[in-house]
Design a protein around this motif. Structure first.
Motif, PDB file in Angstrom:
ATOM      1  N   ASP A   1     -16.075 -22.711   6.728  1.00 27.01           N
ATOM      2  CA  ASP A   1     -15.675 -23.683   5.709  1.00 27.01           C
ATOM      3  C   ASP A   1     -16.532 -24.934   5.877  1.00 27.01           C
ATOM      4  O   ASP A   1     -16.452 -25.630   6.906  1.00 27.01           O
ATOM      5  N   GLY A   2     -17.356 -25.222   4.895  1.00 24.40           N
ATOM      6  CA  GLY A   2     -18.254 -26.367   4.972  1.00 24.40           C
ATOM      7  C   GLY A   2     -17.551 -27.703   5.016  1.00 24.40           C
ATOM      8  O   GLY A   2     -18.155 -28.717   5.396  1.00 24.40           O
ATOM      9  N   ASP A   3     -16.272 -27.743   4.632  1.00 22.87           N
ATOM     10  CA  ASP A   3     -15.523 -29.004   4.646  1.00 22.87           C
ATOM     11  C   ASP A   3     -14.930 -29.317   6.013  1.00 22.87           C
ATOM     12  O   ASP A   3     -14.363 -30.392   6.218  1.00 22.87           O
ATOM     13  N   ILE A   4     -14.991 -28.368   6.933  1.00 24.27           N
ATOM     14  CA  ILE A   4     -14.452 -28.573   8.282  1.00 24.27           C
ATOM     15  C   ILE A   4     -15.624 -28.843   9.232  1.00 24.27           C
ATOM     16  O   ILE A   4     -16.533 -28.013   9.378  1.00 24.27           O
ATOM     17  N   ALA A   5     -15.578 -30.029   9.889  1.00 22.47           N
ATOM     18  CA  ALA A   5     -16.676 -30.404  10.784  1.00 22.47           C
ATOM     19  C   ALA A   5     -16.328 -30.225  12.249  1.00 22.47           C
ATOM     20  O   ALA A   5     -17.204 -29.970  13.083  1.00 22.47           O
ATOM     21  N   ASP A   6     -15.070 -30.355  12.597  1.00 18.25           N
ATOM     22  CA  ASP A   6     -14.651 -30.274  13.995  1.00 18.25           C
ATOM     23  C   ASP A   6     -14.202 -28.864  14.350  1.00 18.25           C
ATOM     24  O   ASP A   6     -13.912 -28.031  13.482  1.00 18.25           O
ATOM     25  N   LEU A   7     -14.127 -28.632  15.651  1.00 13.87           N
ATOM     26  CA  LEU A   7     -13.685 -27.318  16.117  1.00 13.87           C
ATOM     27  C   LEU A   7     -12.227 -27.067  15.770  1.00 13.87           C
ATOM     28  O   LEU A   7     -11.821 -25.939  15.503  1.00 13.87           O
ATOM     29  N   GLY A   8     -11.407 -28.127  15.744  1.00 12.66           N
ATOM     30  CA  GLY A   8     -10.006 -28.004  15.368  1.00 12.66           C
ATOM     31  C   GLY A   8      -9.689 -28.902  14.185  1.00 12.66           C
ATOM     32  O   GLY A   8     -10.355 -29.920  13.956  1.00 12.66           O
ATOM     33  N   VAL A   9      -8.661 -28.547  13.437  1.00 12.94           N
ATOM     34  CA  VAL A   9      -8.214 -29.338  12.286  1.00 12.94           C
ATOM     35  C   VAL A   9      -7.080 -30.256  12.747  1.00 12.94           C
ATOM     36  O   VAL A   9      -6.063 -29.782  13.284  1.00 12.94           O
ATOM     37  N   LYS A  10      -7.257 -31.551  12.553  1.00 11.49           N
ATOM     38  CA  LYS A  10      -6.228 -32.496  12.975  1.00 11.49           C
ATOM     39  C   LYS A  10      -5.019 -32.417  12.054  1.00 11.49           C
ATOM     40  O   LYS A  10      -5.157 -32.226  10.843  1.00 11.49           O
ATOM     41  N   PHE A  11      -3.832 -32.554  12.638  1.00  9.85           N
ATOM     42  CA  PHE A  11      -2.615 -32.595  11.811  1.00  9.85           C
ATOM     43  C   PHE A  11      -1.730 -33.752  12.265  1.00  9.85           C
ATOM     44  O   PHE A  11      -1.738 -34.147  13.442  1.00  9.85           O
ATOM     45  N   ARG A  12      -0.989 -34.275  11.340  1.00 13.17           N
ATOM     46  CA  ARG A  12      -0.003 -35.326  11.603  1.00 13.17           C
ATOM     47  C   ARG A  12       1.038 -35.264  10.501  1.00 13.17           C
ATOM     48  O   ARG A  12       0.729 -35.486   9.334  1.00 13.17           O
ATOM     49  N   PHE A  13       2.258 -34.922  10.834  1.00 13.08           N
ATOM     50  CA  PHE A  13       3.296 -34.781   9.810  1.00 13.08           C
ATOM     51  C   PHE A  13       4.661 -34.933  10.444  1.00 13.08           C
ATOM     52  O   PHE A  13       4.806 -34.879  11.689  1.00 13.08           O
ATOM     53  N   ARG A  14       5.659 -35.108   9.586  1.00  9.99           N
ATOM     54  CA  ARG A  14       7.038 -35.237  10.049  1.00  9.99           C
ATOM     55  C   ARG A  14       7.825 -33.961   9.778  1.00  9.99           C
ATOM     56  O   ARG A  14       8.599 -33.514  10.623  1.00  9.99           O
ATOM     57  N   TYR A  15       7.638 -33.413   8.574  1.00 10.12           N
ATOM     58  CA  TYR A  15       8.374 -32.196   8.216  1.00 10.12           C
ATOM     59  C   TYR A  15       7.440 -30.979   8.139  1.00 10.12           C
ATOM     60  O   TYR A  15       7.694 -29.947   8.739  1.00 10.12           O
ATOM     61  N   PHE A  16       6.370 -31.109   7.365  1.00  6.64           N
ATOM     62  CA  PHE A  16       5.435 -29.978   7.250  1.00  6.64           C
ATOM     63  C   PHE A  16       4.078 -30.489   6.768  1.00  6.64           C
ATOM     64  O   PHE A  16       3.958 -31.585   6.204  1.00  6.64           O
ATOM     65  N   GLN A  17       3.063 -29.684   6.987  1.00  3.05           N
ATOM     66  CA  GLN A  17       1.710 -29.976   6.515  1.00  3.05           C
ATOM     67  C   GLN A  17       1.002 -28.660   6.234  1.00  3.05           C
ATOM     68  O   GLN A  17       1.142 -27.689   6.990  1.00  3.05           O
ATOM     69  N   GLU A  18       0.229 -28.637   5.162  1.00  2.00           N
ATOM     70  CA  GLU A  18      -0.506 -27.433   4.778  1.00  2.00           C
ATOM     71  C   GLU A  18      -1.994 -27.641   5.025  1.00  2.00           C
ATOM     72  O   GLU A  18      -2.595 -28.593   4.526  1.00  2.00           O
ATOM     73  N   VAL A  19      -2.571 -26.745   5.777  1.00  2.00           N
ATOM     74  CA  VAL A  19      -4.018 -26.735   5.997  1.00  2.00           C
ATOM     75  C   VAL A  19      -4.593 -25.651   5.084  1.00  2.00           C
ATOM     76  O   VAL A  19      -4.256 -24.465   5.228  1.00  2.00           O
ATOM     77  N   LYS A  20      -5.450 -26.064   4.158  1.00  2.00           N
ATOM     78  CA  LYS A  20      -5.958 -25.083   3.198  1.00  2.00           C
ATOM     79  C   LYS A  20      -7.402 -25.397   2.818  1.00  2.00           C
ATOM     80  O   LYS A  20      -7.887 -26.526   3.018  1.00  2.00           O
TER      81      LYS A  20
END
Length: 247
Positions: free
Chosen positions: A188-207
């Protein structure tokens, strides 16, 4: 008159000669023949006229029946056309209703899934708390080797504060006969790091959208979540690639 004994004698007949009698007989015969001929002619004419009148009457009757038949055919054709149009309308209406019902069922199923999802976040079972991977979804894209992905992360029950961390997504498969693990950032050209950062309280969608190499055959999707903070958690989940073997 003297008669000689022994000699042949001729008989003499005497008739009255009437010059006009022969002519009258000939004229009568001629008139009789003419009368018979004229009578036969007129008899034939009469018979022919009678046949013509009968045939004409039959023709007129048949023409009348033909006209009535043509009118009946026209009426029935129009009726069939109306029925066909009515049947087509009924079929379209039925198909429209079926499609509407199908869409409503799909919508209800989606709503039920969403309700179950939110219920799972707000009122989980006693053993299902903290950071979770609720769903991993892979769908083919428009181009060959292109796919859309969606990963739903949730914080169950312990959602009084935000949770942060990294999500590592890897794709396991074979390439040129060898086992290969490709990280999401390579696809995925939009992802630069080895991991995708997340920060949420209830839920978060990585897409996003990923593109597989031409010779890469995917087999599994691996997701590893690592949260930070006092209650750090590590969550791992793997799913089989949908339609294993497609690229």
């Amino acid at each position: 008159m003297a008669v000689v004994k022994g000699s042949q004698q001729d008989r003499l007949i005497i008739r009255h000669y009437k010059p006009g009698q022969r002519f009258r007989r000939f004229l009568f015969t001629l008139i009789l023949i003419a009368a018979v001929g004229v009578g036969g002619y007129f008899a034939g004419v009469y018979d022919s006229m009678s046949s013509i009148r009968q045939l004409t009457s039959e023709r007129d009757s048949l023409q009348t029946e033909l006209l009535q038949g043509e009118r009946e055919i026209t009426r029935l054709t129009q009726r069939v056309g109306v029925l066909e149009k009515g049947g087509e309308v009924d079929r379209k209406a039925t198909e429209g209703i079926r499609q509407t019902v199908k869409e409503l069922k799909a919508h209800v199923a989606t709503l039920e899934e969403e309700v179950a999802f939110y219920k799972g976040i707000m009122a989980p079972s006693s053993n299902d708390k903290g950071l979770r991977i609720s769903k991993i979804n892979i769908q083919p894209g428009d181009a060959a080797g292109q796919y859309s992905y969606s990963i739903m992360l949730t914080q169950v029950a312990d959602n009084s504060s935000y949770i942060t961390g990294l999500a590592a997504v890897n794709f396991v498969g074979t390439q040129a006969g060898e086992k290969v693990i490709l990280p999401l950032r390579d696809l995925d050209g939009d992802i630069a790091d080895l991991g995708v950062k997340f920060r949420f309280r209830y839920f978060q969608e990585v897409k996003g959208t990923l593109s597989l190499p031409a010779q890469f055959v995917p087999e599994q999707v691996q997701v590893v979540l690592q949260s930070t903070g006092n209650k750090a958690q590590r969550v791992e989940e793997s799913i089989e690639w949908p339609g294993t073997g497609e690229a």
